[in-house]
Design an enzyme around this catalytic site. Structure first.
Site, PDB file in Angstrom:
ATOM      1  CG  ASP A 196      -6.099   6.918   0.320  1.00  0.00           C
ATOM      2  OD1 ASP A 196      -5.530   7.981   0.617  1.00  0.00           O
ATOM      3  OD2 ASP A 196      -7.242   6.622   0.708  1.00  0.00           O
TER       4      ASP A 196
ATOM      5  CG  ASP B  79      -9.429  12.528   3.808  1.00  0.00           C
ATOM      6  OD1 ASP B  79      -9.870  12.336   2.661  1.00  0.00           O
ATOM      7  OD2 ASP B  79      -8.612  11.765   4.363  1.00  0.00           O
TER       8      ASP B  79
HETATM    9  C1  GLA Z   1      -8.169   8.802   3.820  1.00  0.00           C
HETATM   10  C2  GLA Z   1      -6.936   9.530   3.348  1.00  0.00           C
HETATM   11  C3  GLA Z   1      -5.732   8.953   4.042  1.00  0.00           C
HETATM   12  C4  GLA Z   1      -5.898   9.091   5.546  1.00  0.00           C
HETATM   13  C5  GLA Z   1      -7.177   8.418   5.978  1.00  0.00           C
HETATM   14  C6  GLA Z   1      -7.464   8.690   7.424  1.00  0.00           C
HETATM   15  O1  GLA Z   1      -8.182   7.495   3.382  1.00  0.00           O
HETATM   16  O2  GLA Z   1      -6.807   9.479   1.970  1.00  0.00           O
HETATM   17  O3  GLA Z   1      -4.565   9.607   3.618  1.00  0.00           O
HETATM   18  O4  GLA Z   1      -5.921  10.450   5.875  1.00  0.00           O
HETATM   19  O5  GLA Z   1      -8.286   8.863   5.224  1.00  0.00           O
HETATM   20  O6  GLA Z   1      -8.617   8.090   7.862  1.00  0.00           O
END
Ligand code: GLA
Length: 702
Positions: free
Chosen positions: A528, A459
Site C-alpha cells: 500500500d 483484497d
Molecule cells: C487495501 C488495499 C488498497 C485499497 C484499499 C481499499 O488497503 O491494499 O489498495 O484497495 O484496501 O479499501
C-alpha cells in the site's frame, strides 16, 4: 528415471543437484546428502550412524533423522507430534517400505509406521528435474479404530551439510513496509520465523535461503553471482513456521510447515491428512541464480492459466477512494484509455452503502446512488474504450454494519463469550465452514456471471483476533487449516467458473504473498506504500522468489515530491506497470509523458516480465541501484538504473552487467562503443545520473 536406489537408500537427482537419504545401521531413516549432483552413485555418502556423546546426548540426538517424530531423547525439533486416544504422546516411527513412480513426475514415497499405534506416515518426494527443485509433503493416516490428535506436522525438515556454519536470508516487514531482507548467522539454538495471523503476512515470508557463513571455519558465503545457496519455501497462505535449528553437534536443519501454535487436528479412524508442500533447491551460483530458478518454476509450474503478458492497468483507488460513481469513473477511464492503459480497475466503494470503511462489506451489489443503472454502463464504456474492466472485492470480510452480518452473525470467527475485535471496522467470515464457502461461491459467481468482468482484485484487510469456530463439528483448532483450505476452495471454484478473469492478490498490499496463493492469483499488489524508493527496495525483497510478471507496481501521485514522473514510471516498469494517480488532475504534459512511457513499457515488457532477472546493485544497500532483465536467448536486455540521494560530486561506479553471452557483441543505448558481453560484464558502463534520476536502456546484440 532420476531416482536411484542403492544398498542403503535413495538418491534423488535433478539436472544439476542431488539429495540422498537412507537407512542407517540402526534402521533409522537418515539424511545423507544435499548439494551438487555428483558423477557416480558411489560418490554419495552412506547414512551416518553416529556414536553418542555422553549419557546426556545419545546417538539418537546426533543422527540427522530425515523426519523425526517427537520421541525419546533426541531433544531436536520434531516434525511430528501426535497424542493417541490413551494419552500417550510420542511417536516411534519405523521404516516399512518405499515405492518409486515415474509418472506424472518422478516420485518417491517412503512409508513409516508406529511400532505400536495404528499410525502410518508417508514421506512424499517429487522431483522437478529440469527446474532443479524438489517437492516434499507428508501424509498421515489413522489405520485404527480410535481418533488421534495431531499437534505438529511439518512438511519437511531440510538438512544442510554437517559441520558447516551458515547464514539465513529471509524477509521481514510490516504493512506499508514490506520486503526488507535480512541475512544473519545461525548459531546454536533455534531461529523461528512464523505467522500466527491466519495469513502468510507482511511480517515474515514462508521461504528461506541459507549460505555458508564466511566468518566461520568452513567455506565461503554467497552473493548475487556466486556461492552455495540452499533454499526452500512453503506453499501455504495461513499460519506457517520455519525453525532453523543448529544443534550442539554440528547439525543445521530447517523445519518448515504449518505453524503448530494453537494448532490441533483430530484424525478420525480411516482418515488421512496431507500437509502443504514445501519446495527446495540448491545452487552454487549465488542468490541471483536462486531467484532465477524460482522465477522459471513459478512462471512455468505454479502460476495458473495460460502464459500471458500482464497488461498495464489503472486503479482509481488513490484518486477517488470511496467517492466513486459512474461519471467520475467514466471520466478517469477515458483519460486512462487515451494514455494507452489496458485495464481499468474500480476499487473499493462501489457496493451498496460503502461510503467509507465502516460499513457494507458482505453486501456485494452495486450502490444504487453511485451506480443507479448498476455497473453495466461503466463496464460497457470501459470496453468501448478498448480496455478490460477490473473490480475490487474483499470476499472474506464482513462489516458489522451490513445485511450479511445482521442475517448471519454466527458466520464470523469469534468466541461466544468474548467481544468481537474489529479491525478497520470489519470481522472475518469463517471460511472453515462449508456453508460460508458455498455462500461466497454463489454470491461471487452471480456477480461475475451478471457482469462481463475481466480482472478481479481480491483484497483482505485485517488479520485474526479471536480464532473461535462457533459450533465446530470437530476440533475447533483445525480452523487455522480449514480456513485456508476453504479460501482455496472458494477462489479455485470462481477461477474455474470464470477462466477469462485475471486475478490480483492483495492483502493491504503484500500481506499474503506466497506460493499457495500464487497457484490461484496471476499477480499481487506489492504494497500500500506508494513511495517509489520504498518500492524499489520491496521489489528487491519480493524478487528473491517472485518473478516480475507477478509483481504489480503503482505510479501514484506524490504531492510535492522531488521524484519525477519518469523516475516513478521507471520503478513501475520493473514489474507489471500500474497507474494510480488522479489522472484528471494531471497536466497535458504529464499525460503526454505518461503515454510515451507506457508505449515504451509495452515494447520492453516481454523481456521484463519473462526475461531473466539480474540484480546488479541493491536498492536496500546502495543509493545507486540497478537491475537487468535479459531475454532468454540473450540477444536483448533491458537495464534500469536509479540514483537516489548522493553528494552532488559523486562519480558513480561502473555498472557491471551480468547474464550476457560473453562471446557475442552488444550495444547499449547512449553508449558509443560496441563491446563483447564479456567486456560489458567485466568493465561495465559509466552512467551519469543526477540525484533522484533514473534511466532505462536497451542492450542489443549486434
Ligand atoms: C487495501 C488495499 C488498497 C485499497 C484499499 C481499499 O488497503 O491494499 O489498495 O484497495 O484496501 O479499501
Amino acid at each position: 528415471m532420476p531416482i536411484f536406489t542403492n544398498a542403503t537408500g535413495w538418491i534423488l537427482a535433478t539436472t544439476s543437484t542431488a539429495y540422498a537419504l537412507g537407512l542407517n545401521d540402526a534402521g533409522v531413516l537418515t539424511h545423507c546428502y544435499w548439494g551438487p549432483r555428483l558423477p557416480a552413485l558411489a560418490d554419495y555418502p552412506p547414512p551416518p550412524s553416529p556414536d553418542g556423546w555422553s549419557s546426556f546426548n545419545p546417538p539418537a540426538q546426533l543422527t540427522p533423522e530425515e523426519y523425526p517424530g517427537y520421541t525419546g531423547n533426541t531433544f531436536v525439533e520434531p516434525c511430528l507430534k501426535v497424542t493417541f486416544a490413551d494419552g500417550v504422546r510420542n511417536v516411534v516411527l519405523g521404516y516399512v517400505g518405499a515405492t518409486v513412480e515415474s509418472e506424472p513426475l518422478p516420485t518417491l514415497a517412503i512409508t513409516l509406521e508406529d511400532g505400536f499405534y495404528p499410525l502410518r506416515v508417508t514421506l512424499l518426494y517429487r522431483l522437478y528435474e529440469a527446474y532443479d527443485l524438489l517437492e516434499r509433503a507428508v501424509r498421515i493416516e489413522n489405520l485404527g479404530t480410535e481418533p488421534m490428535l495431531i499437534e505438529r506436522i511439518w512438511s519437511a525438515l531440510w538438512h544442510l551439510p554437517q559441520h558447516g556454519r551458515y547464514r539465513l536470508r529471509h524477509m521481514v516487514g510490516r504493512h506499508m513496509d514490506e520486503g526488507i531482507l535480512r541475512h544473519e548467522p545461525l548459531s546454536e539454538g533455534v531461529k523461528r520465523l512464523e505467522s500466527r495471523r491466519l495469513a502468510s503476512s507482511h511480517h515474515h515470508s514462508p521461504w528461506f535461503a541459507v549460505d555458508r557463513d564466511p566468518d566461520a571455519d568452513l567455506g565461503q558465503g554467497a552473493d548475487e553471482c556466486g556461492g552455495e545457496v540452499w533454499f526452500g519455501a512453503l506453499a501455504w497462505s495461513g499460519n506457517w513456521q520455519i525453525a532453523a535449528e543448529v544443534t550442539d553437534f554440528g547439525s543445521t536443519r530447517i523445519g518448515i510447515g504449518l505453524n503448530d501454535w494453537d494448532f490441533a487436528w483430530r484424525l478420525d479412524p480411516g482418515e488421512a491428512f496431507t500437509t502443504p508442500v514445501s519446495y527446495a533447491g540448491y545452487t552454487a551460483a549465488g542468490f541471483g541464480a536462486m531467484s532465477r530458478c524460482w522465477h522459471t518454476f513459478i512462471r512455468e509450474v505454479i502460476l495458473p492459466g495460460e502464459r500471458q503478458v500482464q497488461k498495464v492497468f489503472y486503479n482509481s483507488w488513490e484518486a477517488t477512494h470511496f467517492d466513486v460513481d459512474e461519471a467520475s469513473q467514466v471520466h478517469l477511464a477515458e483519460i486512462a484509455a487515451s494514455l494507452g492503459i489496458e485495464v481499468f480497475v474500480l476499487d473499493d466503494g462501489w457496493f451498496a452503502g460503502r461510503n467509507d470503511d465502516t460499513a457494507a462489506l458482505g453486501d456485494w451489489r452495486p450502490d444504487p446512488h453511485k451506480f443507479p443503472h448498476g455497473l453495466t454502463p461503466l463496464i460497457r464504456r470501459v470496453h468501448e474504450l478498448g480496455m478490460a474492466f477490473g473490480l475490487w472485492i474483499e470476499p472474506e470480510m464482513v462489516s458489522p454494519k451490513s445485511e450479511l452480518y445482521r442475517t448471519h452473525p454466527d458466520w464470523v470467527l469469534h468466541f461466544a463469550t468474548r467481544a468481537r475485535t474489529e479491525s478497520r471496522h470489519q470481522l472475518i467470515l469463517n471460511l472453515a465452514r462449508p456453508d460460508v464457502q458455498d455462500y461466497l461461491i454463489a454470491q461471487f459467481d452471480r456477480l461475475l456471471t451478471e457482469h462481463p468482468i475481466d480482472f478481479i482484485k481480491w483484497d483482505m484487510n485485517r488479520n485474526i483476533s479471536e480464532p473461535g469456530w462457533h459450533d465446530a463439528p470437530g476440533e475447533p483448532r483445525e480452523v487455522w487449516v480449514r480456513y485456508i483450505e476453504g479460501l482455496y476452495r472458494v477462489w479455485g471454484a470462481l477461477r474455474e467458473r470464470h477462466p477469462q478473469i485475471v486475478w490480483q492478490n492483495c492483502s493491504g498490499g503484500g500481506g499474503r504473498v506466497d506460493l499457495g496463493l500464487m497457484r490461484l492469483a496471476d499477480q499481487f499488489q506489492l504494497s500500500d506504500n506508494i513511495d517509489p524508493t520504498r518500492f524499489l527496495a520491496m521489489q528487491e525483497g519480493f524478487s528473491q522468489i517472485f518473478p516480475a510478471n507477478t509483481m504489480h507496481a503503482w505510479v501514484a501521485d506524490l504531492p510535492a515530491s522531488h521524484l519525477s514522473l519518469r523516475f516513478r514510471f521507471h520503478v513501475g516498469m520493473c514489474g507489471i506497470l500500474g497507474l494510480g494517480g488522479h489522472l484528471a488532475r494531471w497536466t497535458a504534459e504529464e499525460r503526454a509523458e505518461a503515454a510515451a512511457l507506457i508505449a515504451q513499457y509495452k515494447t520492453i515488457r516481454p523481456i521484463v516480465q519473462f526475461g531473466e532477472l539480474y540484480r546488479l546493485r541493491s536498492p536496500q544497500r546502495h543509493a545507486f541501484a540497478a537491475v537487468l532483465y535479459v531475454a532468454p536467448d540473450r540477444s536483448e536486455a533491458v537495464l534500469f538504473a536509479f540514483r537516489t540521494h548522493l553528494p552532488a560530486q559523486t562519480r558513480l561506479p561502473p555498472l557491471r552487467l551480468q547474464g550476457l553471452d560473453p562471446q557475442r557483441h552488444y550495444t547499449i543505448e547512449g553508449q558509443p562503443e560496441v563491446r563483447s558481453g564479456a567486456a560489458w560484464m567485466h568493465l561495465g558502463l559509466d552512467l551519469h545520473l543526477g540525484d533522484f534520476a533514473s534511466c532505462v536502456l536497451l542492450v542489443r546484440q549486434v
